[in-house]
Design a protein around this motif. Sequence first.
Motif, PDB file in Angstrom:
ATOM      1  N   LYS A   8       0.832  -1.205   0.000  1.00  0.00           N
ATOM      2  CA  LYS A   8       0.000   0.000   0.000  1.00  0.00           C
ATOM      3  C   LYS A   8       0.866   1.255   0.000  1.00  0.00           C
ATOM      4  O   LYS A   8       0.599   2.207  -0.739  1.00  0.00           O
ATOM      5  CB  LYS A   8      -0.921   0.001   1.223  1.00  0.00           C
ATOM      6  N   GLN A  12       1.011   4.151  -2.855  1.00  0.00           N
ATOM      7  CA  GLN A  12       0.786   5.560  -2.533  1.00  0.00           C
ATOM      8  C   GLN A  12       1.961   6.424  -2.992  1.00  0.00           C
ATOM      9  O   GLN A  12       1.762   7.519  -3.527  1.00  0.00           O
ATOM     10  CB  GLN A  12       0.566   5.727  -1.034  1.00  0.00           C
ATOM     11  N   TYR A  50      -7.138   5.915  -1.579  1.00  0.00           N
ATOM     12  CA  TYR A  50      -6.017   6.448  -0.812  1.00  0.00           C
ATOM     13  C   TYR A  50      -6.094   7.957  -0.589  1.00  0.00           C
ATOM     14  O   TYR A  50      -5.626   8.461   0.432  1.00  0.00           O
ATOM     15  CB  TYR A  50      -4.702   6.133  -1.527  1.00  0.00           C
ATOM     16  N   ALA A  57      -2.633  13.759  -3.128  1.00  0.00           N
ATOM     17  CA  ALA A  57      -1.820  12.652  -3.635  1.00  0.00           C
ATOM     18  C   ALA A  57      -0.326  12.877  -3.442  1.00  0.00           C
ATOM     19  O   ALA A  57       0.443  11.914  -3.417  1.00  0.00           O
ATOM     20  CB  ALA A  57      -2.115  12.424  -5.117  1.00  0.00           C
TER      21      ALA A  57
END
Length: 201
Positions: A8, A12, A50, A57
Amino acid sequence: MGLTERRKAATQLEIAREAAALFAERGADGVTAEEIARRAGVSPRTFYRYFRTKEEAVAPLLAGGAARWLELLAAAPAGLTVPQALAGAARDALAAPGEPEREAYRWTRGLLRAAAADPALRAVWLKVNQESEDALRAVLAARTGLDGRDLRTRLTAAAATAAIRVAIETWAEGDAPAAGPGSPADLGERAMRDLTAALDG
């Protein structure tokens, strides 16, 4: 961190890198979340799992140095004073010994320059710093034995976080390299030593 968590985190970070690259090319206003997702090789659904917005981001990219600083501070020798530990951790966390770190700083410089004129990006940067300050309070409390809500602990965490933020912003506004004189590590250590001189007094 387990395998799933590492995957994860890697996803990301890849999204963050692609977002930073696109923002550098066209500015945040000229980029959509769907474009970022496509460049990162994920679906829009995964992107929004996310991040709530396209600006958010880039947070993992901006937060990387802060996380490293906290890790180094927590691991600093017990014999060091808090000011010594803060300055040493800042120097080492902000160092750019290789190309991956220097590339990350190029992205950071572009993002911070863009954030100066983009309220949404600026808000992400300030949120990253606030989260770092909150985490620093816990690290300082563990190191000193004081309560994280203690006034001195809160002031130290706030001032130290601000010193690092100002050092990085100062570097981003100029043209100094990512390593050597005038670099984030150089400015960060200098800022921390100037600040902590008062804490030693």
